[in-house]
Design an enzyme around this catalytic site. Structure first.
Site, PDB file in Angstrom:
ATOM      1  N   LYS A 104       0.837  -1.211   0.000  1.00 38.10           N
ATOM      2  CA  LYS A 104       0.000   0.000   0.000  1.00 38.10           C
ATOM      3  C   LYS A 104       0.867   1.255   0.000  1.00 38.10           C
ATOM      4  CE  LYS A 104      -2.135  -1.184   3.866  1.00 38.10           C
ATOM      5  NZ  LYS A 104      -1.564  -2.493   4.241  1.00 38.10           N
ATOM      6  N   ARG A 148      -9.391   0.491   8.742  1.00 36.20           N
ATOM      7  CA  ARG A 148      -8.919  -0.861   9.058  1.00 36.20           C
ATOM      8  C   ARG A 148      -9.936  -1.641   9.888  1.00 36.20           C
ATOM      9  NH1 ARG A 148      -3.049   0.169   8.345  1.00 36.20           N
ATOM     10  NH2 ARG A 148      -1.934  -1.803   8.447  1.00 36.20           N
ATOM     11  N   ARG A 160      11.902  -0.476  11.858  1.00 37.81           N
ATOM     12  CA  ARG A 160      10.536  -0.547  12.406  1.00 37.81           C
ATOM     13  C   ARG A 160      10.412  -1.744  13.335  1.00 37.81           C
ATOM     14  NH1 ARG A 160       5.849   0.454   7.976  1.00 37.81           N
ATOM     15  NH2 ARG A 160       4.738  -0.834   9.490  1.00 37.81           N
ATOM     16  N   ARG A 169      11.946  -6.048   5.106  1.00 38.26           N
ATOM     17  CA  ARG A 169      11.959  -4.620   5.385  1.00 38.26           C
ATOM     18  C   ARG A 169      12.510  -4.375   6.796  1.00 38.26           C
ATOM     19  NH1 ARG A 169       6.494  -1.255   4.889  1.00 38.26           N
ATOM     20  NH2 ARG A 169       5.968  -2.455   6.744  1.00 38.26           N
ATOM     21  N   ARG A 212       0.168  -9.270  13.219  1.00 43.11           N
ATOM     22  CA  ARG A 212      -0.444  -8.229  12.370  1.00 43.11           C
ATOM     23  C   ARG A 212      -1.348  -8.873  11.325  1.00 43.11           C
ATOM     24  NH1 ARG A 212       4.727  -5.045  10.489  1.00 43.11           N
ATOM     25  NH2 ARG A 212       3.261  -3.917   9.170  1.00 43.11           N
TER      26      ARG A 212
END
Ligand code: B4P
Length: 223
Positions: free
Chosen positions: A45, A120, A165, A159, A177
């Site tokens: 996204k 969400r 992160r 990532r 998640r």
């Protein structure tokens, strides 16, 4: 031959579009084009949003980015959000709805919005529809990126190697998640399906291939 004094619908639309903006607003119609880019964590996204906003001149509203900026600034909201994000859980609805509401108010001149990572939950979807209705506009389309679970996990952990992160560098959090997505977020697609607004687009392939498919769906709907 067309009779003088009687215009068809296309003429009416053309005449409307050639009017100055203030007249269009007096008539109470808002011509924003609003998109939701939807998909599980890691479906691309954020990656695709960057390209879409630059092509279509939309205002990018990413709740993930807004929350991370609150965390960086160590605001009370950021400190609260971090507790949820670090565990792979969604931040409470009232927090993100408040953030989006302010962002909409702060951008009165936008041509349209690209919502990335929002809504969400079903409650967020209903709140967004109400906020847009106040602006006399609505969601034009929900573009839903489809990516297999194995690929999502691989992308997010990759990532995590470089992003810093904390929600990406732990396999348990990444899986949490995805569970949260199935439990609460997939309902968002069902909500918009009931209004016939969802289009599924493959989120696998090169970034440019996926971008072309998304543009193709947008162009079909944007006059
Ligand atoms: P978000 O910031 O929204 O991010 P995301 O779901 O992790 O990722 P996205 O789908 O944008 O993936 P990206 O393009 O970056 O959410 C983070 C957290 O914030 C949530 O877990 C939640 O706690 C909180 N939150 C946010 N919004 C909320 C809301 N509305 N309500 C409650 N809580 C909320 O891509 C991922 C990786 O894949 C990148 O490394 C990228 O380079 C790679 N990639 C992209 N496209 C690729 C391709 N085609 N091929 C290979 N790799 C690709």
């Amino acid at each position: 031959m067309r009779r003088a004094g009687k215009q068809n619908t296309a003429d009416n639309v053309n005449n409307f579009n050639s009017q100055p903006l203030y007249l269009r607003f007096i008539q109470g119609v808002n011509h924003m084009f609003n998109i939701i880019l939807f998909g599980p964590p890691g479906s691309g996204k954020g990656t695709q949003s960057e390209k879409l906003i630059s092509k279509y001149g939309l205002k990018h509203l990413s709740t993930g980015d807004l929350l991370r900026s609150e965390i960086t600034s160590q605001t009370p909201l950021g400190l609260e959000a971090r507790n949820f994000m670090d565990r792979g859980q969604l931040v409470p609805d009232e927090v993100v709805i408040g953030m989006i509401s302010s962002a909409l108010e702060n951008n009165p001149k936008a041509n349209g919005f690209l919502f990335d990572g929002f809504p969400r939950t079903e409650a967020q979807s209903e709140a967004l529809d109400k906020l847009l209705k106040l602006k006399q506009t609505e969601i034009a389309v929900v573009l839903a990126l489809q990516v297999t679970e194995e690929e999502l996990i691989e992308r997010l952990l990759n990532r995590g190697l470089t992003s810093g992160r904390s929600d990406d560098n732990n396999a348990e959090v990444v899986k949490a998640r995805i569970v949260e997505y199935h439990k609460k977020t997939s309902a968002v697609a069902d909500y918009y399906r009931s209004f016939d607004k969802v289009v599924e687009v493959s989120g696998e392939g090169t970034v440019d291939e996926i971008f072309d498919s998304l543009c193709n769906e947008i162009d079909k709907r944007k006059s």
